[in-house]
Scaffold this active site. Structure first.
Site, PDB file in Angstrom:
ATOM      1  N   GLN A 261      -6.138   8.984   4.793  1.00  0.00           N
ATOM      2  CA  GLN A 261      -4.918   8.470   5.809  1.00  0.00           C
ATOM      3  C   GLN A 261      -3.644   8.248   5.054  1.00  0.00           C
ATOM      4  O   GLN A 261      -2.588   8.258   5.976  1.00  0.00           O
ATOM      5  CB  GLN A 261      -5.506   7.620   6.876  1.00  0.00           C
ATOM      6  CG  GLN A 261      -6.596   7.982   7.701  1.00  0.00           C
ATOM      7  CD  GLN A 261      -7.150   6.708   8.397  1.00  0.00           C
ATOM      8  OE1 GLN A 261      -6.889   6.376   9.424  1.00  0.00           O
ATOM      9  NE2 GLN A 261      -8.169   6.247   7.669  1.00  0.00           N
ATOM     10  N   ARG A 262      -3.558   7.759   3.925  1.00  0.00           N
ATOM     11  CA  ARG A 262      -2.242   7.232   3.629  1.00  0.00           C
ATOM     12  C   ARG A 262      -1.557   7.962   2.379  1.00  0.00           C
ATOM     13  O   ARG A 262      -0.794   7.621   1.801  1.00  0.00           O
ATOM     14  CB  ARG A 262      -2.450   5.730   3.338  1.00  0.00           C
ATOM     15  CG  ARG A 262      -3.245   5.545   1.959  1.00  0.00           C
ATOM     16  CD  ARG A 262      -3.384   4.075   1.638  1.00  0.00           C
ATOM     17  NE  ARG A 262      -2.383   3.322   2.183  1.00  0.00           N
ATOM     18  CZ  ARG A 262      -2.386   2.125   3.026  1.00  0.00           C
ATOM     19  NH1 ARG A 262      -3.290   1.585   3.237  1.00  0.00           N
ATOM     20  NH2 ARG A 262      -1.116   1.517   3.233  1.00  0.00           N
TER      21      ARG A 262
ATOM     22  N   MET B  29      -7.578   3.550   9.986  1.00  0.00           N
ATOM     23  CA  MET B  29      -6.906   2.359   9.490  1.00  0.00           C
ATOM     24  C   MET B  29      -6.582   1.692  10.648  1.00  0.00           C
ATOM     25  O   MET B  29      -6.057   2.073  11.839  1.00  0.00           O
ATOM     26  CB  MET B  29      -5.682   2.802   8.614  1.00  0.00           C
ATOM     27  CG  MET B  29      -6.243   3.414   7.282  1.00  0.00           C
ATOM     28  SD  MET B  29      -4.858   3.512   6.165  1.00  0.00           S
ATOM     29  CE  MET B  29      -3.972   4.537   6.963  1.00  0.00           C
TER      30      MET B  29
ATOM     31  N   THR C 191       5.562   0.725   6.948  1.00  0.00           N
ATOM     32  CA  THR C 191       3.915   0.213   7.602  1.00  0.00           C
ATOM     33  C   THR C 191       3.384   1.412   8.089  1.00  0.00           C
ATOM     34  O   THR C 191       3.544   2.138   9.119  1.00  0.00           O
ATOM     35  CB  THR C 191       4.160  -0.844   8.709  1.00  0.00           C
ATOM     36  OG1 THR C 191       2.970  -0.634   9.476  1.00  0.00           O
ATOM     37  CG2 THR C 191       5.257  -0.484   9.334  1.00  0.00           C
TER      38      THR C 191
ATOM     39  N   GLY D 224       6.085  -3.692   3.685  1.00  0.00           N
ATOM     40  CA  GLY D 224       5.617  -4.083   4.803  1.00  0.00           C
ATOM     41  C   GLY D 224       5.833  -5.666   5.162  1.00  0.00           C
ATOM     42  O   GLY D 224       6.832  -6.236   4.378  1.00  0.00           O
TER      43      GLY D 224
ATOM     44  N   ASP E 129       0.430   1.374   9.483  1.00  0.00           N
ATOM     45  CA  ASP E 129      -0.104   0.965  10.665  1.00  0.00           C
ATOM     46  C   ASP E 129       0.646   0.893  11.808  1.00  0.00           C
ATOM     47  O   ASP E 129       0.126   0.475  13.035  1.00  0.00           O
ATOM     48  CB  ASP E 129      -0.912  -0.466  10.461  1.00  0.00           C
ATOM     49  CG  ASP E 129      -2.217  -0.432   9.419  1.00  0.00           C
ATOM     50  OD1 ASP E 129      -2.491   0.689   9.254  1.00  0.00           O
ATOM     51  OD2 ASP E 129      -2.454  -1.560   9.036  1.00  0.00           O
TER      52      ASP E 129
ATOM     53  N   ARG F  58     -23.881  15.466  19.780  1.00  0.00           N
ATOM     54  CA  ARG F  58     -23.880  13.954  19.090  1.00  0.00           C
ATOM     55  C   ARG F  58     -22.815  13.258  19.442  1.00  0.00           C
ATOM     56  O   ARG F  58     -21.724  13.810  20.028  1.00  0.00           O
ATOM     57  CB  ARG F  58     -24.019  14.173  17.446  1.00  0.00           C
ATOM     58  CG  ARG F  58     -25.124  14.564  16.849  1.00  0.00           C
ATOM     59  CD  ARG F  58     -24.669  14.423  15.249  1.00  0.00           C
ATOM     60  NE  ARG F  58     -25.895  14.991  14.515  1.00  0.00           N
ATOM     61  CZ  ARG F  58     -25.818  15.567  13.410  1.00  0.00           C
ATOM     62  NH1 ARG F  58     -24.570  15.579  12.742  1.00  0.00           N
ATOM     63  NH2 ARG F  58     -26.914  16.152  12.835  1.00  0.00           N
TER      64      ARG F  58
ATOM     65  N   GLY G 209       0.832  -1.186   0.080  1.00  0.00           N
ATOM     66  CA  GLY G 209       0.018   0.028  -0.035  1.00  0.00           C
ATOM     67  C   GLY G 209       0.778   1.246  -0.225  1.00  0.00           C
ATOM     68  O   GLY G 209       1.888   1.279   0.577  1.00  0.00           O
TER      69      GLY G 209
END
Lengths: 342, 342, 342, 342
Positions: D274-275, D170, D126, D103, D128, D163, D10
């Site tokens: 996010q990436r 991720m 990575t 990764g 993550d 709310r 990714g």
């Protein structure tokens, strides 16, 4: 038709988006051919051209600066300058007309070349928002965002230390960036070239904000002149020669504010960071639209005009109407903002 | 005079800046007194008021959301609703009039209350830019910036993986956010509610971009409807019931684009991040100016009107003129942008 | 137990996140009671305390600055200063210990007070990253991000005008911000206090970058001293007295680089914007964790120590070990970066 | 020596900065020659190589994505795959070794190729943060910043509407992004794959925050599984087949939270934003350093190893040690954060 494109004068976020807009629409819709002109009028004078296809402009809407380079060259100066030489250069390279993207000076040169028989179309570029013919030009919104973000940061420091912060923004002749970024960041004083103020008037507002428990924020255009500053200097035994040595106007104001109010005061000159980097969404859209409409204007042979923003529309304005007086901040707009000072 | 302020409908960056502008000018220039009304019309109906002084609004120009809270309550519904009850509530608390900050629905309710004898002044709030009476409203510029920034990010992923990226932005009835953020980020297709397209038209543009070596970017308004989508669904044996289960329109488009073009395709729904957070410089200035002018309008007893932006001016527009038709994207603006697609 | 918290020295993004972390964990997990101490050691000396509950710290992880205020007061100075007076103040208000969030100077004072019998726990705060006991402290990452973003902007202007840009960043005694932001933005020269350079060495790198077609970017720590600068000044008939009048070191370097290389050169001093505003994600997490562990340390009565980051862990370090030598940039780290210069 | 570089798996902010670091140091310091390998292992299998000089890598430290392209190809699959074929490809093109940036999966393939006699050096990638051999890898910090910024925005909407907001980030197997962005944004609940929770546990925390007057923020990793969810579904007559149709886990949680607590709840899936995009300062520095050290490792013939971050140092770790178990969030780190929930 083969069209040359140049960018001239100071860097401004959105220049590349204009170039992309012109070239994409010109090539795909109208079959025009484009050449890039290097470094503004210098490239015209020196016949410094290179092919500009849709490949060269891909991905440019978000890229700051200008892929064409820029300079402050006057096309009428130097041995190779002047309308006659330029006309020959263009003819020799088969260039039918020029799109000149620039500010007051660039457009004045463009008008003179047009009056001398050269096909020129203008695109207004002014980070200071000082051109009267367009409601806004690209770059201004980005500069206001950068300045506003910087002031948000300065305020936390001011609050933590109970200091007065003085922030100097761009604007040599007009105060738009100071007005908008000052309004956006909740400044307690805004000092612009159009509105004379004395150091005492400034200090009164600073002290008033401080007394309400706020860390005073003073936003000042680089072109602001303090009323009575000359006298103040001579009182301190400093002369005109010393003044530029002290740096920008914020570096003059800060120690004076501290001396008079007794409030610890710091100054920051935002400087070049205001004019670089990726344009805001607003500026990308405006610049792209100006580029698209410049291509339309070329096909309509609307030489001697510039494209401009009026309300939400892009219109054409003859050079003769566009130039002359600067777009200064009207007193009503300053007073509107001043209602927030105290 | 004692004036109540409410914010109603969806969250929008700039609401707090309006409140601050109203209260600062109203108190310091005009000596007005203000109360905050909690949660939109609900607070009017329930007489949920609290004092709002300049202390409460300090530092608010940069703060997202609304310190007053908001709701989608209709002031004419429920046992305590209706003009008569509301008039009594206001009288009992000595409130002379209301500033209602909201969108089409809020302003329609404001108009009805005004027609029923209650002093109401409107301030337009629409992140979608769907109100015809104002050139722009605050929140829209911030949303375009957030969406543009997100698409800049999506593009790097698209480029690295040679994927088609589909980005869904806000815009239930009008396509302004998609149009501007798509133009700003160099989208290869923009799908908006105003302009019907078939999946084949979309895929032709996607494939064309891909064949030029680009990672196609498709920007789609949440309110876009694909021409022939119903049929496409029934061809696949899916019924209307299934459709919402599949999520937003981007989640419908992405698999179809991948199936038809053979290009790996991913979708992202930007969602709520578009309407929160700190406003852009443009929106802070616009919102603050609307607030300042709302205070002026109160003093002029200009009830039954809303303040609005026209060009670079803030003007007043009667409710009767302001409401009705939505501010849709004109075909000319869509075609202008579409010149960049291929 | 009742614990006082103070922030001392320069503003730094993350101070509020520490305070929130301490108070949330201290109250909900351990049932501690907290008071805020206003303006650093000044508040200790003046017994300027106020109750600090979880209500006061809500939403603070993202807020720049410090809700406690800060100052550069030395607790041993003045008629009300000194350990004995302070001990009485604390006793009179039932305060069992102090959490002091600050840099080298603050922690040195904390150590001395601890040695004089007062319960003090330290939390390291240094935007310059100059404390040896912790791998990183909060504020540094935010400053690097702000500086990097500014340099991205400066580079587009440099590229457009083929100029050399000199950017001055914080770092009085250590060059970490220059090293990291220069590496992040692709600087062609990085000048830090730890590594002496002559103007000719700098100009060689500038010219080399320029000759490769790049617009040279020079990043310089405010504390950098040019080797041979004194001599250079006296050659030009300027004396030491004139030097500070010329502003920061970047304003010394820029004209010299322009004079020697012939390349148009501009300088920008980033100044106070590097230390204000909302902290980065990294700094919020680090600051929050330091706060949480400070609460743990209080309960363990780990006075005379500071919490610090080692790898990915939060550890405790006795004051005696933590202080003394500054965390300077090792030559190996500078040489690592210098491999990118030419 | 001639070295091939590939990026695999990714997209991740910082890939280009690694490539730049490797090539700049490798060419200028060591005189190495580089080729780019297109689209990860696919380019190795297909011998899709192109020359990579310092010219190609200029300005890349800030550019998101990868100029090399990426894919999820397994080098051992397909008719042209396998160590023997690959060895021939490399030999035919005079390539002495490969730097593989990727990764867990990429590095496992790299290890197998190394075991089969091919010179491979690894660089961990990575987003993550799930690799055990490195304290952090580039991309993670950027993702945390993007997620934190998004949550700051979501919170203003939550506060305005009272709310509960559910934000899905991720993290398929590990919860680091949720843990850090949740801590940074002041989440009231963080749900990660490593820590099982029931819907009732979540709702208790949500209600508790709501009762304290906060708009609850729930941050959830995409890989989180609700304890008892299967049963909950079958209670509602839904089967496993329906589950993925409902979208991500946040879209499962939000309606359940609303149903159980009675608090209006909205979900947002941050997704691909996010990436992508420009890396943070931290990630640019880390990625550049990994690249520089990869060049050193090549010269040292440190094949079969990867470069990694330990504390503030870059070290080498043999593949055999680097792979295997994922870097999950330890319970101590989760409990540390959980002290902030209630």
């Amino acid at each position: 038709m083969k069209i040359g494109i140049l960018t001239s004068g100071g860097d401004c976020p959105g220049l590349n988006a204009v170039i992309r807009g012109v070239v994409l629409k010109g090539t795909t819709t109208y079959g025009l051919e484009f050449v890039g002109i290097r470094d503004g009028w210098r490239g015209v004078v020196d016949a410094d051209f290179f092919p500009l296809t849709r490949h060269e402009v891909k991905g440019l809407s978000k890229v700051g600066g200008t892929i064409l380079g820029t300079s402050r060259t006057n096309p009428y100066e130097g041995p190779r300058g002047g309308a006659e030489n330029i006309a020959k250069n263009l003819e020799r390279h088969g260039i039918d007309g020029i799109i000149a993207i620039g500010g007051e000076g660039t457009l004045a040169a463009a008008k003179r070349l047009y009056d001398d028989g050269i096909n020129v179309l203008g695109v207004p570029k002014t980070i200071d928002n000082d051109l009267r013919a367009t409601d806004y030009s690209f770059g201004f919104d980005t500069a206001v965002n950068i300045a506003t973000d910087a002031m948000d940061r300065l305020r936390t420091t001011g609050d933590s230390h109970q200091r007065c912060m003085v922030a100097e923004v761009m604007g040599r002749h007009v105060g738009w960036i100071a007005l908008h970024s000052g309004m956006a960041s909740g400044a307690h004083v805004i000092c612009i070239p159009e509105v004379p103020m004395t150091i005492d008037e400034i200090c009164t507002l600073v002290t008033s904000a401080y007394d309400r428990g706020r860390a005073p924020l003073v936003v000042v255009s680089e072109g602001f002149t303090l009323t009575g500053m000359e006298e103040a200097y001579s009182d301190k035994g400093l002369d005109a020669f010393n003044r530029p040595r002290l740096g920008g106007i914020s570096e003059v104001l800060a120690p004076e504010i501290e001396r008079i109010t007794g409030i610890e005061t710091r100054s920051t000159v935002l400087g070049h960071i205001q004019r670089g980097g990726s344009p805001s969404g607003f500026d990308r859209v405006l610049a792209t639209r100006l580029g698209l409409h410049a291509s339309d204007a070329i096909v309509d042979l609307a030489w001697g005009q510039m494209v401009a923003m009026r309300g939400t529309d892009i219109v054409r304005v003859p050079f003769a109407e566009a130039l002359g007086e600067l777009n200064t901040v009207p007193l009503s707009r300053y007073e509107e903002a001043a209602a927030l000072f105290g």
